[in-house]
Design a protein around this motif. Sequence first.
Motif, mmCIF file in Angstrom:
data_model
loop_
_atom_site.group_PDB
_atom_site.id
_atom_site.type_symbol
_atom_site.label_atom_id
_atom_site.label_comp_id
_atom_site.label_asym_id
_atom_site.label_seq_id
_atom_site.Cartn_x
_atom_site.Cartn_y
_atom_site.Cartn_z
ATOM 1 N N ARG A 1 0.327 10.960 10.297
ATOM 2 C CA ARG A 1 1.329 10.839 9.238
ATOM 3 C C ARG A 1 2.705 10.489 9.795
ATOM 4 N NH1 ARG A 1 -0.328 16.348 5.926
ATOM 5 N NH2 ARG A 1 -2.531 15.792 5.619
ATOM 6 N N VAL A 2 3.014 10.997 10.979
ATOM 7 C CA VAL A 2 4.304 10.684 11.605
ATOM 8 C C VAL A 2 4.407 9.180 11.862
ATOM 9 C CG1 VAL A 2 5.730 11.042 13.654
ATOM 10 C CG2 VAL A 2 4.525 12.978 12.629
ATOM 11 N N ILE A 3 3.297 8.560 12.247
ATOM 12 C CA ILE A 3 3.267 7.123 12.474
ATOM 13 C C ILE A 3 3.309 6.365 11.154
ATOM 14 C CG2 ILE A 3 1.890 5.202 13.374
ATOM 15 C CD1 ILE A 3 0.752 7.151 15.444
ATOM 16 N N LEU A 4 2.527 6.807 10.192
ATOM 17 C CA LEU A 4 2.415 6.096 8.918
ATOM 18 C C LEU A 4 3.736 6.056 8.150
ATOM 19 C CD1 LEU A 4 -1.056 7.428 7.683
ATOM 20 C CD2 LEU A 4 -0.543 5.148 8.572
ATOM 21 N N GLN A 5 4.563 7.080 8.304
ATOM 22 C CA GLN A 5 5.820 7.110 7.558
ATOM 23 C C GLN A 5 6.773 5.997 7.985
ATOM 24 O OE1 GLN A 5 7.803 10.875 8.160
ATOM 25 N NE2 GLN A 5 8.083 10.563 10.348
ATOM 26 N N GLN B 1 5.150 3.585 2.354
ATOM 27 C CA GLN B 1 5.629 4.646 1.480
ATOM 28 C C GLN B 1 4.583 5.736 1.517
ATOM 29 O OE1 GLN B 1 6.789 2.398 -2.320
ATOM 30 N NE2 GLN B 1 7.733 4.395 -2.604
ATOM 31 N N GLN B 2 4.987 6.950 1.845
ATOM 32 C CA GLN B 2 4.020 8.030 2.030
ATOM 33 C C GLN B 2 4.432 9.260 1.227
ATOM 34 O OE1 GLN B 2 1.691 9.558 5.823
ATOM 35 N NE2 GLN B 2 3.825 10.144 6.029
ATOM 36 N N THR B 3 3.468 9.810 0.495
ATOM 37 C CA THR B 3 3.677 11.063 -0.223
ATOM 38 C C THR B 3 2.704 12.097 0.314
ATOM 39 O OG1 THR B 3 4.392 9.949 -2.265
ATOM 40 C CG2 THR B 3 3.573 12.213 -2.468
ATOM 41 N N ILE B 4 3.221 13.272 0.620
ATOM 42 C CA ILE B 4 2.384 14.379 1.074
ATOM 43 C C ILE B 4 2.452 15.483 0.023
ATOM 44 C CG2 ILE B 4 1.995 16.117 2.848
ATOM 45 C CD1 ILE B 4 3.175 14.272 4.891
ATOM 46 N N LEU B 5 1.292 15.871 -0.458
ATOM 47 C CA LEU B 5 1.199 16.858 -1.522
ATOM 48 C C LEU B 5 0.804 18.217 -0.955
ATOM 49 C CD1 LEU B 5 1.190 17.173 -4.691
ATOM 50 C CD2 LEU B 5 -1.274 16.772 -4.558
ATOM 51 N N ILE C 1 7.440 14.986 10.751
ATOM 52 C CA ILE C 1 7.444 14.340 9.435
ATOM 53 C C ILE C 1 8.857 14.449 8.862
ATOM 54 C CG2 ILE C 1 6.572 14.507 7.071
ATOM 55 C CD1 ILE C 1 3.887 15.419 8.302
ATOM 56 N N ASP C 2 9.418 13.320 8.455
ATOM 57 C CA ASP C 2 10.814 13.229 8.050
ATOM 58 C C ASP C 2 10.901 13.141 6.528
ATOM 59 O OD1 ASP C 2 13.451 12.552 7.557
ATOM 60 O OD2 ASP C 2 13.559 11.031 9.129
ATOM 61 N N PRO C 3 11.528 14.119 5.867
ATOM 62 C CA PRO C 3 11.615 14.092 4.395
ATOM 63 C C PRO C 3 12.441 12.941 3.848
ATOM 64 C CG PRO C 3 12.967 15.862 5.292
ATOM 65 C CD PRO C 3 12.160 15.331 6.437
ATOM 66 N N LEU C 4 13.179 12.256 4.728
ATOM 67 C CA LEU C 4 13.908 11.056 4.301
ATOM 68 C C LEU C 4 12.998 9.832 4.297
ATOM 69 C CD1 LEU C 4 17.296 11.533 6.204
ATOM 70 C CD2 LEU C 4 16.747 12.127 3.827
ATOM 71 N N LYS C 5 11.858 9.935 4.966
ATOM 72 C CA LYS C 5 10.909 8.821 5.030
ATOM 73 C C LYS C 5 9.618 9.131 4.278
ATOM 74 C CE LYS C 5 12.593 7.444 9.609
ATOM 75 N NZ LYS C 5 12.252 7.284 11.049
ATOM 76 N N THR C 6 9.286 10.412 4.185
ATOM 77 C CA THR C 6 8.064 10.856 3.521
ATOM 78 C C THR C 6 8.435 11.813 2.398
ATOM 79 O OG1 THR C 6 6.648 10.656 5.480
ATOM 80 C CG2 THR C 6 5.955 12.216 3.805
ATOM 81 N N ASP D 1 0.822 -1.204 0.000
ATOM 82 C CA ASP D 1 0.000 0.000 0.000
ATOM 83 C C ASP D 1 0.858 1.256 0.000
ATOM 84 O OD1 ASP D 1 -2.720 -0.707 -0.117
ATOM 85 O OD2 ASP D 1 -2.656 -1.417 1.946
ATOM 86 N N LYS D 2 0.357 2.277 -0.679
ATOM 87 C CA LYS D 2 1.029 3.568 -0.703
ATOM 88 C C LYS D 2 0.067 4.629 -0.195
ATOM 89 C CE LYS D 2 3.921 4.713 -3.792
ATOM 90 N NZ LYS D 2 4.572 5.159 -5.051
#
Length: 350
Positions: free
Chosen positions: A45-49, A53-57, A90-95, A21-22
């Motif tokens: 979102r902090v947990i989901l990352q 794989q998580q993308t935030i737009l 939220i970590d840009p290396l993970k999200t 899932d993404k």
Amino acid sequence: MKNQTPRHTSAIHTSVRHSSDKILTGDRATGPLHIGHFVGSLQQRVILQEQYQQTILVADMQGLTDNGYHPEKVSSNILNVVADYLCVGIDPLKTTICLQSAIPALAELTMYYANLVSVARLQRNPTVKSEIANKSFGQSIPAGFLTYPISQAADITAFNGTLIPVGEDQLPLLEQTNEIVRKINAIAGENILSECRALLSKVPRLPGADGKNKMSKSMHNSLLLSASEKDISRVVKAMYTDPKHININDAGQVEGNVVFTYLDAFHTDCEYVENLKRQYRAGGLGDGKTKKILEECLQDLLRPMRERRLVLMNDKAQLLEILKQGTARSQEEANQVLHRVKGAFGLNLF
């Protein structure tokens, strides 16, 4: 109370999770984010990352659907939103954090999908109907606003989103996305796009401090993640409680009392809060004390976010670089999806 986390952090509901899932989620860039966003989506979102794989737009184009004549409201808040993401963890290396307007494939997909959706279907969408009524457009509905569900379908499919964090009021938008996916797959003669599922949270929407409306900066009833100590104190002191609870010894009502709603959302000691409720209902507990407890709770929660955010906003070059890198990765993925959709329409001529 230091480094506390609101109790609702663990209240995430989902179906059986699949590693394939993404996650696709995001926010319109129409202003800095507030604690309603934190409870409703950011902490999730902090947990989901850590699990997907998580993308935030950062949805700046969608922000223009009702701000087209005031574009500065959107352009001036893009980096504010990115800073808010980072300051909550939220970590840009993970999200992957990306900018909608910098990915041309999203607009092109929206155009292709628009040919498969009638105006009548858009007007029947319950989410769209509700938002149109709330914004009092009358007969002057911007076309971009009416076609919002199509744009969202483009976003979700472009990033192969299969698990979408939404509130129940957003479910009609996902239903319309899946309708479009099925139509594209039928045209292609094969499944080139994946349908999506909702990831619902049990966390209720946090009311505004006035207790009468949803939390909104325009209604002056919100508390920003960047709120100062004075802002927090001012908002808490003005919070709606029980208007009939005039004297400390009067029995008070907890239901509809915003102070207790916020204590439920942000205080980490559930038993302590339940004891406060019993005292309040029985009489003998004043609004001043409950507000003091809540203020201390919110000060401890927002202080590290505010401090981290201040550092981030003082280095806008770093924020731009994070957004630029995430957008570049997202653009590659969206272009691949666009190529498949154009192929379904027979448009990949060269």
